[in-house]
Design a protein around this motif. Sequence first.
Motif, PDB file in Angstrom:
ATOM      1  N   GLY A   1      16.811  35.762  88.443  1.00 37.61           N
ATOM      2  CA  GLY A   1      16.323  37.008  89.007  1.00 37.61           C
ATOM      3  C   GLY A   1      15.664  36.815  90.356  1.00 37.61           C
ATOM      4  O   GLY A   1      15.396  37.781  91.077  1.00 37.61           O
ATOM      5  N   TRP A   2      15.434  35.562  90.727  1.00 29.17           N
ATOM      6  CA  TRP A   2      14.796  35.248  91.998  1.00 29.17           C
ATOM      7  C   TRP A   2      15.581  34.184  92.744  1.00 29.17           C
ATOM      8  O   TRP A   2      15.929  34.351  93.899  1.00 29.17           O
ATOM      9  CB  TRP A   2      13.370  34.794  91.738  1.00 29.17           C
ATOM     10  N   ARG A   3      15.891  33.083  92.047  1.00 30.42           N
ATOM     11  CA  ARG A   3      16.602  31.974  92.676  1.00 30.42           C
ATOM     12  C   ARG A   3      17.965  31.759  92.037  1.00 30.42           C
ATOM     13  O   ARG A   3      18.127  31.894  90.824  1.00 30.42           O
ATOM     14  CB  ARG A   3      15.810  30.677  92.533  1.00 30.42           C
ATOM     15  N   CYS A   4      18.893  31.369  92.888  1.00 29.13           N
ATOM     16  CA  CYS A   4      20.227  30.978  92.436  1.00 29.13           C
ATOM     17  C   CYS A   4      20.247  29.455  92.403  1.00 29.13           C
ATOM     18  O   CYS A   4      19.870  28.808  93.377  1.00 29.13           O
ATOM     19  CB  CYS A   4      21.295  31.461  93.409  1.00 29.13           C
ATOM     20  N   SER A   5      20.679  28.893  91.312  1.00 27.11           N
ATOM     21  CA  SER A   5      20.701  27.440  91.170  1.00 27.11           C
ATOM     22  C   SER A   5      22.062  26.977  90.682  1.00 27.11           C
ATOM     23  O   SER A   5      22.617  27.555  89.747  1.00 27.11           O
ATOM     24  CB  SER A   5      19.630  26.985  90.175  1.00 27.11           C
ATOM     25  N   ALA A   6      22.567  25.941  91.315  1.00 31.60           N
ATOM     26  CA  ALA A   6      23.848  25.357  90.923  1.00 31.60           C
ATOM     27  C   ALA A   6      23.593  23.970  90.338  1.00 31.60           C
ATOM     28  O   ALA A   6      22.875  23.163  90.934  1.00 31.60           O
ATOM     29  CB  ALA A   6      24.788  25.278  92.111  1.00 31.60           C
ATOM     30  N   TYR A   7      24.150  23.740  89.175  1.00 34.18           N
ATOM     31  CA  TYR A   7      23.997  22.476  88.467  1.00 34.18           C
ATOM     32  C   TYR A   7      25.356  22.037  87.945  1.00 34.18           C
ATOM     33  O   TYR A   7      26.241  22.852  87.727  1.00 34.18           O
ATOM     34  CB  TYR A   7      23.093  22.631  87.229  1.00 34.18           C
ATOM     35  N   ARG A   8      25.469  20.789  87.656  1.00 33.48           N
ATOM     36  CA  ARG A   8      26.610  20.213  86.935  1.00 33.48           C
ATOM     37  C   ARG A   8      27.955  20.542  87.576  1.00 33.48           C
ATOM     38  O   ARG A   8      28.945  20.781  86.879  1.00 33.48           O
ATOM     39  CB  ARG A   8      26.618  20.637  85.467  1.00 33.48           C
ATOM     40  N   LEU A   9      27.989  20.535  88.922  1.00 32.92           N
ATOM     41  CA  LEU A   9      29.277  20.619  89.593  1.00 32.92           C
ATOM     42  C   LEU A   9      29.969  19.285  89.348  1.00 32.92           C
ATOM     43  O   LEU A   9      29.465  18.230  89.754  1.00 32.92           O
ATOM     44  CB  LEU A   9      29.108  20.866  91.094  1.00 32.92           C
ATOM     45  N   ALA A  10      31.071  19.335  88.651  1.00 29.66           N
ATOM     46  CA  ALA A  10      31.801  18.105  88.322  1.00 29.66           C
ATOM     47  C   ALA A  10      33.295  18.416  88.298  1.00 29.66           C
ATOM     48  O   ALA A  10      33.696  19.476  87.815  1.00 29.66           O
ATOM     49  CB  ALA A  10      31.357  17.564  86.958  1.00 29.66           C
ATOM     50  N   VAL A  11      34.070  17.486  88.826  1.00 30.01           N
ATOM     51  CA  VAL A  11      35.521  17.588  88.781  1.00 30.01           C
ATOM     52  C   VAL A  11      36.043  16.285  88.187  1.00 30.01           C
ATOM     53  O   VAL A  11      35.582  15.204  88.548  1.00 30.01           O
ATOM     54  CB  VAL A  11      36.121  17.836  90.189  1.00 30.01           C
ATOM     55  N   HIS A  12      36.983  16.405  87.280  1.00 28.23           N
ATOM     56  CA  HIS A  12      37.566  15.220  86.646  1.00 28.23           C
ATOM     57  C   HIS A  12      38.149  14.303  87.722  1.00 28.23           C
ATOM     58  O   HIS A  12      38.786  14.775  88.661  1.00 28.23           O
ATOM     59  CB  HIS A  12      38.659  15.635  85.650  1.00 28.23           C
ATOM     60  N   PRO A  13      37.937  12.990  87.600  1.00 28.34           N
ATOM     61  CA  PRO A  13      38.432  12.060  88.622  1.00 28.34           C
ATOM     62  C   PRO A  13      39.926  12.206  88.938  1.00 28.34           C
ATOM     63  O   PRO A  13      40.335  12.017  90.083  1.00 28.34           O
ATOM     64  CB  PRO A  13      38.136  10.683  88.021  1.00 28.34           C
ATOM     65  N   ASP A  14      40.736  12.564  87.964  1.00 23.39           N
ATOM     66  CA  ASP A  14      42.177  12.710  88.199  1.00 23.39           C
ATOM     67  C   ASP A  14      42.533  13.961  88.996  1.00 23.39           C
ATOM     68  O   ASP A  14      43.680  14.120  89.419  1.00 23.39           O
ATOM     69  CB  ASP A  14      42.944  12.744  86.877  1.00 23.39           C
ATOM     70  N   PHE A  15      41.571  14.864  89.189  1.00 26.84           N
ATOM     71  CA  PHE A  15      41.853  16.143  89.844  1.00 26.84           C
ATOM     72  C   PHE A  15      41.019  16.370  91.104  1.00 26.84           C
ATOM     73  O   PHE A  15      41.018  17.469  91.657  1.00 26.84           O
ATOM     74  CB  PHE A  15      41.616  17.300  88.862  1.00 26.84           C
ATOM     75  N   ARG A  16      40.337  15.328  91.555  1.00 27.99           N
ATOM     76  CA  ARG A  16      39.490  15.486  92.734  1.00 27.99           C
ATOM     77  C   ARG A  16      40.328  15.628  94.004  1.00 27.99           C
ATOM     78  O   ARG A  16      41.477  15.227  94.050  1.00 27.99           O
ATOM     79  CB  ARG A  16      38.523  14.303  92.847  1.00 27.99           C
TER      80      ARG A  16
ATOM     81  N   ALA B   1      36.367  21.868  93.322  1.00 23.94           N
ATOM     82  CA  ALA B   1      34.925  22.062  93.545  1.00 23.94           C
ATOM     83  C   ALA B   1      34.682  23.268  94.446  1.00 23.94           C
ATOM     84  O   ALA B   1      33.791  24.078  94.181  1.00 23.94           O
ATOM     85  CB  ALA B   1      34.305  20.800  94.152  1.00 23.94           C
ATOM     86  N   THR B   2      35.495  23.411  95.475  1.00 25.62           N
ATOM     87  CA  THR B   2      35.355  24.557  96.371  1.00 25.62           C
ATOM     88  C   THR B   2      35.595  25.860  95.622  1.00 25.62           C
ATOM     89  O   THR B   2      34.840  26.829  95.782  1.00 25.62           O
ATOM     90  CB  THR B   2      36.339  24.426  97.555  1.00 25.62           C
ATOM     91  N   ALA B   3      36.626  25.902  94.796  1.00 29.66           N
ATOM     92  CA  ALA B   3      36.926  27.112  94.020  1.00 29.66           C
ATOM     93  C   ALA B   3      35.792  27.434  93.053  1.00 29.66           C
ATOM     94  O   ALA B   3      35.411  28.604  92.895  1.00 29.66           O
ATOM     95  CB  ALA B   3      38.244  26.946  93.265  1.00 29.66           C
ATOM     96  N   LEU B   4      35.225  26.422  92.413  1.00 31.49           N
ATOM     97  CA  LEU B   4      34.103  26.645  91.502  1.00 31.49           C
ATOM     98  C   LEU B   4      32.887  27.181  92.256  1.00 31.49           C
ATOM     99  O   LEU B   4      32.225  28.118  91.798  1.00 31.49           O
ATOM    100  CB  LEU B   4      33.742  25.355  90.768  1.00 31.49           C
ATOM    101  N   LEU B   5      32.593  26.592  93.408  1.00 33.26           N
ATOM    102  CA  LEU B   5      31.446  27.067  94.178  1.00 33.26           C
ATOM    103  C   LEU B   5      31.665  28.472  94.705  1.00 33.26           C
ATOM    104  O   LEU B   5      30.733  29.284  94.741  1.00 33.26           O
ATOM    105  CB  LEU B   5      31.125  26.098  95.314  1.00 33.26           C
ATOM    106  N   GLN B   6      32.882  28.805  95.093  1.00 27.52           N
ATOM    107  CA  GLN B   6      33.157  30.184  95.524  1.00 27.52           C
ATOM    108  C   GLN B   6      32.936  31.166  94.373  1.00 27.52           C
ATOM    109  O   GLN B   6      32.377  32.245  94.572  1.00 27.52           O
ATOM    110  CB  GLN B   6      34.580  30.291  96.068  1.00 27.52           C
ATOM    111  N   ALA B   7      33.359  30.789  93.171  1.00 33.01           N
ATOM    112  CA  ALA B   7      33.139  31.655  92.003  1.00 33.01           C
ATOM    113  C   ALA B   7      31.643  31.787  91.713  1.00 33.01           C
ATOM    114  O   ALA B   7      31.157  32.883  91.398  1.00 33.01           O
ATOM    115  CB  ALA B   7      33.879  31.102  90.789  1.00 33.01           C
ATOM    116  N   ALA B   8      30.906  30.685  91.822  1.00 35.64           N
ATOM    117  CA  ALA B   8      29.458  30.730  91.606  1.00 35.64           C
ATOM    118  C   ALA B   8      28.791  31.619  92.655  1.00 35.64           C
ATOM    119  O   ALA B   8      27.931  32.443  92.325  1.00 35.64           O
ATOM    120  CB  ALA B   8      28.873  29.320  91.653  1.00 35.64           C
TER     121      ALA B   8
END
Length: 139
Positions: free
Chosen positions: A67-82, A87-94
Amino acid sequence: MNDLRIRHATISDIDTVLRFWREAAEGTSISDDHDGVTRLVTRDPEALLLAEQDGTLTGTVIAGFDGWRCSAYRLAVHPDFRRQGIATALLQAAEQRFATLGGRRVDAMVLEANERAHHTWAATGYHREDHWRRWVKPL
């Protein structure tokens, strides 16, 4: 990446997410257990975002908003898909979630020693504020 799908996690995803984090994420947290993730998904069903390709979990991010701060945690991509834009798509969705909720700034917690993650965050438009140091106490 045409078949990349971003969706919210459900209770039935928790064991898969925990296995994924053990393999793909750097470090673990005291709340990286079934009860902790269940509380997250139950309290805020849209916070844990999953990236999937052909039904395979390829990435995660927790997009928390109090309600005040936006926090991003546990951004992780499987090593075979990096290095495929997951990660960019996940952050855009967040970020879209945060904007919809009225958020104005995103804080991300990133392990100091995780240089690869530092490069990812910088490449997606984030900057580091060294004047802030976080103090943490497990409950």
